[in-house]
Scaffold this motif. Structure first.
Motif, short mmCIF file in Angstrom:
data_model
loop_
_atom_site.label_atom_id
_atom_site.label_comp_id
_atom_site.label_asym_id
_atom_site.label_seq_id
_atom_site.Cartn_x
_atom_site.Cartn_y
_atom_site.Cartn_z
N LEU A 299 0.83 -1.21 0.00
CA LEU A 299 0.00 0.00 0.00
C LEU A 299 0.87 1.26 0.00
CD1 LEU A 299 -3.07 0.32 -0.03
CD2 LEU A 299 -3.03 0.47 2.47
N VAL A 300 2.19 1.06 -0.14
CA VAL A 300 3.10 2.22 -0.09
C VAL A 300 2.79 3.20 -1.22
CG1 VAL A 300 5.54 2.87 -0.35
CG2 VAL A 300 4.90 0.98 1.14
N TRP A 301 2.28 2.69 -2.33
CA TRP A 301 1.94 3.59 -3.45
C TRP A 301 0.92 4.64 -3.03
CZ3 TRP A 301 -3.13 4.07 -4.53
CH2 TRP A 301 -3.97 3.03 -4.20
N ALA A 302 0.16 4.38 -1.94
CA ALA A 302 -0.89 5.32 -1.52
C ALA A 302 -0.33 6.45 -0.64
CB ALA A 302 -2.00 4.57 -0.79
N THR A 303 0.98 6.56 -0.55
CA THR A 303 1.59 7.64 0.24
C THR A 303 1.10 8.99 -0.28
OG1 THR A 303 3.56 6.32 0.64
CG2 THR A 303 3.78 8.71 0.91
N GLY A 304 0.57 9.80 0.65
CA GLY A 304 0.13 11.15 0.26
C GLY A 304 -1.27 11.18 -0.34
N LEU A 305 -1.94 10.02 -0.37
CA LEU A 305 -3.30 9.98 -0.94
C LEU A 305 -4.29 10.36 0.17
CD1 LEU A 305 -4.90 9.07 -3.55
CD2 LEU A 305 -5.24 6.90 -2.37
N PRO A 306 -4.98 11.51 0.04
CA PRO A 306 -5.94 11.84 1.09
C PRO A 306 -7.25 11.09 0.89
CG PRO A 306 -5.76 13.63 -0.49
CD PRO A 306 -4.91 12.52 -1.00
N GLY A 307 -8.21 11.29 1.79
CA GLY A 307 -9.51 10.66 1.64
C GLY A 307 -9.57 9.31 2.34
N THR A 308 -10.64 8.56 2.04
CA THR A 308 -10.92 7.31 2.75
C THR A 308 -10.60 6.10 1.87
OG1 THR A 308 -13.17 7.28 1.88
CG2 THR A 308 -12.83 8.40 4.00
N LYS B 98 11.16 -0.82 8.65
CA LYS B 98 12.06 0.34 8.51
C LYS B 98 12.22 0.75 7.05
CE LYS B 98 15.08 0.48 12.47
NZ LYS B 98 16.24 -0.19 13.02
N ALA B 99 12.41 -0.25 6.19
CA ALA B 99 12.58 0.05 4.76
C ALA B 99 11.29 0.64 4.19
CB ALA B 99 12.96 -1.23 4.02
N LEU B 100 10.15 0.10 4.65
CA LEU B 100 8.87 0.61 4.14
C LEU B 100 8.68 2.06 4.55
CD1 LEU B 100 6.57 -2.47 4.94
CD2 LEU B 100 7.24 -1.67 2.67
N SER B 101 9.00 2.37 5.85
CA SER B 101 8.77 3.77 6.25
C SER B 101 9.74 4.71 5.58
CB SER B 101 8.70 3.97 7.74
OG SER B 101 9.61 3.49 8.45
N LYS B 102 10.92 4.23 5.21
CA LYS B 102 11.86 5.09 4.48
C LYS B 102 11.27 5.43 3.10
CE LYS B 102 16.78 5.46 3.57
NZ LYS B 102 17.06 5.04 2.19
N ARG B 103 10.70 4.41 2.45
CA ARG B 103 10.09 4.67 1.12
C ARG B 103 8.93 5.65 1.24
NH1 ARG B 103 8.93 -1.02 -0.87
NH2 ARG B 103 7.33 -0.06 -2.14
N VAL B 104 8.13 5.48 2.31
CA VAL B 104 6.99 6.38 2.52
C VAL B 104 7.49 7.82 2.70
CG1 VAL B 104 5.18 6.99 4.20
CG2 VAL B 104 5.40 4.63 3.41
N GLU B 105 8.55 7.99 3.50
CA GLU B 105 9.08 9.36 3.72
C GLU B 105 9.57 9.96 2.41
OE1 GLU B 105 12.12 9.41 6.79
OE2 GLU B 105 10.66 8.46 8.13
N GLU B 106 10.25 9.14 1.60
CA GLU B 106 10.75 9.66 0.31
C GLU B 106 9.60 10.12 -0.58
OE1 GLU B 106 14.58 6.63 0.26
OE2 GLU B 106 12.93 6.29 -1.19
N LEU B 107 8.55 9.29 -0.63
CA LEU B 107 7.42 9.64 -1.50
C LEU B 107 6.69 10.88 -0.98
CD1 LEU B 107 6.03 6.09 -2.39
CD2 LEU B 107 7.45 7.58 -3.79
N HIS B 108 6.59 11.00 0.36
CA HIS B 108 5.98 12.21 0.94
C HIS B 108 6.75 13.45 0.50
CE1 HIS B 108 2.53 11.38 3.31
NE2 HIS B 108 3.12 10.48 4.07
N ALA B 109 8.08 13.35 0.56
CA ALA B 109 8.91 14.51 0.21
C ALA B 109 8.68 14.87 -1.26
CB ALA B 109 10.38 14.18 0.47
N ARG B 110 8.56 13.84 -2.12
CA ARG B 110 8.33 14.13 -3.55
C ARG B 110 6.98 14.79 -3.75
NH1 ARG B 110 9.93 8.74 -6.66
NH2 ARG B 110 8.91 9.77 -8.39
N LYS B 111 5.94 14.32 -3.01
CA LYS B 111 4.61 14.95 -3.13
C LYS B 111 4.67 16.40 -2.68
CE LYS B 111 0.86 12.10 -4.00
NZ LYS B 111 -0.55 11.96 -4.07
#
Ligand SMILES: Cc1cc2nc3c(=O)[nH]c(=O)nc-3n(C[C@H](O)[C@H](O)[C@H](O)COP(=O)(O)OP(=O)(O)OC[C@H]3O[C@@H](n4cnc5c(N)ncnc54)[C@H](O)[C@@H]3O)c2cc1C
Length: 320
Positions: free
Chosen positions: A138-147, A219-232
Motif C-alpha cells: 500500500l506504499v503507493w498510496a503515500t500522500g493519498l488523502p480521503g478514505t 524500517k525500509a517501508l517507512s523510508k520509502r513512505v518518507e521519500e514519497l511524501h517529500a516528492r509529493k
C-alpha cells in the motif's frame, strides 16, 4: 421543491420535507447521526458547496444497509461521501441525502498478510498500519488523502500503484440494503474508475476493502513512505484547499498538467479559484471561492487547452 438538473446516484423521487422529518426520526431510533441542510463545504476538501438536504453518518455496515433499505423502500435516492477529496459540489447544494461514511472506521483486521479496512478509514491510516506491521503493498498510496472506500470507488492510484491491483475482495451494500462480497478480479476497473453498478447495481456502497499484502521490513517501508511524501510535498500545492487533479490525463504522452501549463494557464484566476503555480492540474481555493468560480475556471482551462492543442480535457473530479 423545484427540479434541478443535478445527476442523481440512483433514480428516485424527490425528497420532501415530510420525508426528511421521517428520516430524522428513523435515524434517531437507529442511532445514526443526521443533520438537515448540512453545508457540503464543511465536508469537501475544496471548501465549496451549498447544503445537502440531509447528511447522515452511519457508524457500521449494518447501519448503512438499514438506512439504504429504508430510503430505497420509499423510492428516494442518496449520494455517498467519503473524505470529500475528489468531489466538487455546486453552490446550490444537493436535494438528496448524503450518506457520509467517515464514521465507518471500526473493523480493521490485520492477520499475517491479510488486511481488511473499513470504508471510512482514512487511507493514510490504513497505510500507516501496514507499514507498522511490516506489510508491503500500500506504499503507493503515500500522500493519498480521503478514505479507503473513496479510493476504491475511484480506483485511486499514484506512484505506479492503484486500488484495482491492491484489493482482493470488497464488501458492498446494495441499493436494496443487501450485503455482498465481490472479488476484485470480477469487477470492471479502469483508469480512475470502478464500475460497481455492473455487479452490485446502481447506488451500491463499498463498506470495506480486503487485501493480501507481502511481508516487508517496517524500517525500509517507512523510508520509502518518507521519500514519497517529500516528492509529493515538492510537486503539489500542499496546504492549499484543493481536490487533487481536476482533469484526467488524456491519451498520449503529455499529462493534463503539462498541457495546462504549456497552454499558459498556471496562475489563471476566477475570483478566488486559481490554477496552482506548483502543479497546473490542481485548482486551489484561495479564500472564499464559489462553486461557480471553480466551474468557470474549469471551462476556461478546457477552452485554452482545446484551442492550443486540440485536446478536450475530461474531468477527473466528480461534480455534484
Ligand atoms: C492533495 C490531493 C492529492 C491527491 N492525490 C491523488 C493521487 O495521487 N491519486 C489519486 O487517484 N487521487 C488523488 N487525489 C484525489 C482523491 O484524494 C482520491 O481520489 C481519494 O481516494 C478519494 O477518496 P475520498 O474518500 O475523499 O472520496 P470522495 O471525494 O468522498 O468521493 C469520491 C467519489 O467516490 C464515491 N464514494 C466515496 N466513498 C464511497 C464508498 N465507500 N462507496 C461507494 N462510493 C463512494 C463518491 O460518491 C464520489 O463519487 C488527491 C486529492 C487531493 C486533495
Amino acid at each position: 421543491m423545484t427540479t434541478r438538473a443535478i445527476p442523481r446516484t440512483v433514480a428516485g423521487r424527490e425528497w420532501s420535507r415530510a420525508d426528511l422529518r421521517d428520516l430524522t426520526s428513523f435515524c434517531s431510533n437507529e442511532g445514526v447521526a443526521c443533520a438537515l441542510d448540512e453545508p457540503l463545504s464543511k465536508h469537501i476538501s475544496m471548501g465549496i458547496g451549498g447544503p445537502a438536504a440531509a447528511m447522515i453518518w452511519p457508524p457500521h455496515p449494518e447501519a448503512v444497509a438499514t438506512v439504504v433499505a429504508w430510503i430505497s423502500d420509499r423510492g428516494l435516492d442518496w449520494r455517498v461521501l467519503g473524505g470529500g477529496t475528489n468531489v466538487m459540489a455546486g453552490d446550490q447544494g444537493v436535494e438528496n441525502v448524503v450518506i457520509n461514511l467517515t464514521r465507518l472506521i471500526e473493523g480493521t483486521h490485520i492477520s499475517e498478510t491479510l488486511a481488511s479496512f473499513p470504508a471510512g478509514l482514512p487511507t493514510a491510516q490504513a497505510l500507516n498500519m501496514t507499514v507498522r506491521d511490516g506489510l508491503d503493498g500500500l506504499v503507493w498510496a503515500t500522500g493519498l488523502p480521503g478514505t479507503v472506500g473513496g479510493a476504491v470507488a475511484g480506483n485511486a492510484g499514484c506512484w505506479g500503484g492503484e486500488m484495482a491491483t491492491t484489493v482482493e475482495t470488497l464488501d458492498v451494500v446494495t441499493a436494496q440494503g443487501r450485503c455482498l462480497r465481490l472479488a476484485a478480479a470480477d469487477l470492471d476497473w479502469s483508469y480512475r474508475r470502478l464500475d460497481l453498478e455492473q455487479k452490485a447495481g446502481a447506488g451500491s456502497i463499498v463498506v470495506s476493502a480486503n487485501m493480501t499484502l507481502e511481508p516487508g521490513d517496517p524500517k525500509a517501508l517507512s523510508k520509502r513512505v518518507e521519500e514519497l511524501h517529500a516528492r509529493k510535498r515538492s510537486s503539489q500545492p500542499v496546504g492549499a484547499r484543493n481536490a487533487g487533479c481536476v482533469f484526467r490525463n488524456p491519451e498520449g504522452d503529455r499529462s493534463a498538467g503539462l498541457l495546462i501549463d504549456q497552454a499558459g494557464c498556471k496562475g489563471m484566476r476566477v475570483g478566488n479559484a486559481e490554477i496552482s503555480s506548483v502543479h497546473a492540474n490542481f485548482i486551489i481555493n484561495r479564500g472564499d471561492a464559489s462553486g461557480a468560480d471553480i466551474e468557470d475556471l474549469i471551462e476556461r482551462v478546457k477552452g485554452e487547452v482545446k484551442a492550443r492543442f486540440g485536446v478536450l480535457l475530461e474531468e477527473e473530479i466528480r461534480r455534484w
